[in-house]
Design a protein around this motif. Structure first.
Motif, short mmCIF file in Angstrom:
data_model
loop_
_atom_site.label_atom_id
_atom_site.label_comp_id
_atom_site.label_asym_id
_atom_site.label_seq_id
_atom_site.Cartn_x
_atom_site.Cartn_y
_atom_site.Cartn_z
N LEU A 1 117.73 -0.44 54.79
CA LEU A 1 117.44 1.00 54.73
C LEU A 1 116.20 1.28 53.89
O LEU A 1 115.38 2.14 54.23
N LEU A 2 116.06 0.55 52.77
CA LEU A 2 114.89 0.79 51.91
C LEU A 2 113.59 0.40 52.63
O LEU A 2 112.54 0.98 52.38
N SER B 1 113.28 0.47 56.20
CA SER B 1 113.05 1.39 57.32
C SER B 1 112.65 2.77 56.82
O SER B 1 111.88 3.48 57.46
N ARG B 2 113.19 3.15 55.65
CA ARG B 2 112.82 4.43 55.05
C ARG B 2 111.33 4.48 54.71
O ARG B 2 110.71 5.54 54.72
N ASP B 3 110.76 3.31 54.42
CA ASP B 3 109.32 3.22 54.14
C ASP B 3 108.50 2.96 55.41
O ASP B 3 107.37 2.50 55.34
N HIS B 4 109.11 3.21 56.56
CA HIS B 4 108.44 3.05 57.86
C HIS B 4 108.02 1.62 58.12
O HIS B 4 107.01 1.37 58.79
N GLY C 1 118.14 2.40 60.80
CA GLY C 1 116.74 2.49 61.19
C GLY C 1 116.20 1.22 61.82
O GLY C 1 115.00 0.96 61.80
N GLU D 1 120.43 4.63 45.84
CA GLU D 1 119.82 5.77 46.55
C GLU D 1 120.22 5.85 48.01
O GLU D 1 120.17 6.92 48.61
N VAL D 2 120.57 4.70 48.59
CA VAL D 2 120.87 4.69 50.03
C VAL D 2 122.30 4.26 50.31
O VAL D 2 122.65 3.88 51.42
N GLY E 1 124.10 5.69 53.24
CA GLY E 1 123.70 5.07 54.51
C GLY E 1 124.44 3.76 54.73
O GLY E 1 124.86 3.46 55.84
#
Lengths: 222, 114
Positions: A28-29, A31-34, A78, A175-176, A179
């Motif tokens: 997640l960390l 995919s969250r950063d694209h 993601g 933080e995630v 998710g």
């Protein structure tokens, strides 16, 4: 002239849900950063023992159910590129590791990930984990040293720190964590019983946060 | 799957008597038995074993046992609790423990399992 590595994460694990229990927060960390994520999943987990609680799967339907659960989990995490290696649950260690490594190498050369998440061979408890981790390392080793992605290897043996030392990477996933819990829930057949007694607010349960607050990895050194 | 009704399962078993059948037979206590409970990981499975069935009997009062007398020997499973005939006409038998974990499975089909 070394080929450049891409901002692309490759995850290679054998069973639908391995990506979630071990690495959901870390994925997640990314995919969250694209950062694009490709998940090469070895099997459909068709030989699992968890059939849901109450039981809703059987031996012949479990693989399809777990595939669908994984697609749901990938949406949560993601992961936009999910691929299956087409192996059968509980048989990876009996296949030719060179043949499996060929398939992984093909993907490595195609996407040139800067980082690979896989199981630490010999430290991953389930024979499928060890065997696919070993095949992944084998494939990466075929690349010239300067073209190799770094490896975040997941170890789950009880004595992992005695053998490997302390983890090289401790990822704070607080933080995630919601998710991660959503991804765990997506794997309904495998995780429902874990949530017994935990309501919708599992994420705020201190016991849960403690258990799922970070994810640890060891760098594989070639 | 539903809890086994002995007479119903017996009547389905009869369909496979004097026939060639494909067998999935499995027993497992899980890949993490040793890791979590310090026990022994023990299990076995055969998928798409080809057998010729001569007799097929369900026994016990629940959990149930099934014995298949085959042309060259025997097939046996115990601990069976649930059954289903799926859309492909395959007989699926399974034994689930208190947690709902699969502990044993015995399945018969006229055509190979995928």
């Amino acid at each position: 002239m070394a080929a450049r590595l891409n901002r692309h994460l490759l995850v290679v694990l054998p069973h639908p849900d391995d990506e979630t229990f071990g690495c959901a927060g870390t994925i997640l960390l990314h995919s969250r950063d694209h950062i694009p994520v490709t998940y090469l999943c070895g099997t459909k987990g068709e030989m699992g023992r968890n059939m849901g609680k109450p039981v809703f799967a059987n031996r012949e339907t479990l693989g399809k159910i777990r595939e669908k659960e994984l697609r749901d989990a990938c949406r949560v995490l993601g992961i936009e590129d999910l691929r299956f290696l087409g192996l059968r649950d509980k048989t990876i260690e009996f296949e030719d590791p060179e043949v499996i490594a060929d398939k992984i190498e093909e993907v490595l050369r195609e996407i040139r990930p800067f980082r690979v998440l896989t199981h630490y061979p010999g430290q991953a408890v389930h024979p499928d984990h060890d065997a696919l981790g070993e095949a992944t390392i084998r494939a990466i080793r075929r690349l010239p040293a300067e073209e190799r992605p770094e490896v975040y290897a997941h170890a789950i043996t009880k004595n992992r720190e005695e053998v490997l030392g302390p983890p090289d990477v401790v990822v704070d996933i607080r933080e995630v964590v919601e998710g991660k819990i959503a991804a765990i829930r997506a794997h309904r057949s495998q995780s429902e019983q874990m949530f017994e007694g935990l309501g919708e607010n599992a994420a705020s349960d201190p016991k849960f946060r403690e258990r799922w607050g970070n994810e640890v990895f060891w760098r594989y050194r070639f | 799957m539903e809890p086994i009704v002995k007479e119903k399962v017996q009547s389905i078993l009869e369909r496979f008597v004097h026939q060639e059948a494909y067998l999935h037979l499995e027993t497992t206590n899980g890949a993490y038995a040793a890791h979590h409970r310090g026990g022994l990981n023990a299990g076995a499975y055969i998928r798409n074993g080809r057998i010729h069935v001569e007799r097929a009997i369900i026994a016990g009062n629940g959990p149930y046992r099934v014995g298949l007398k085959i042309s060259q020997g025997w097939v046996y499973a115990e601990g069976l609790t649930d059954w289903e005939v799926d859309q492909k006409g395959r007989l699926l038998l399974a034994g689930h423990d208190q947690e709902g974990h699969l502990a044993v499975a015995m399945e018969l089909s006229r055509h190979p399992f995928e």
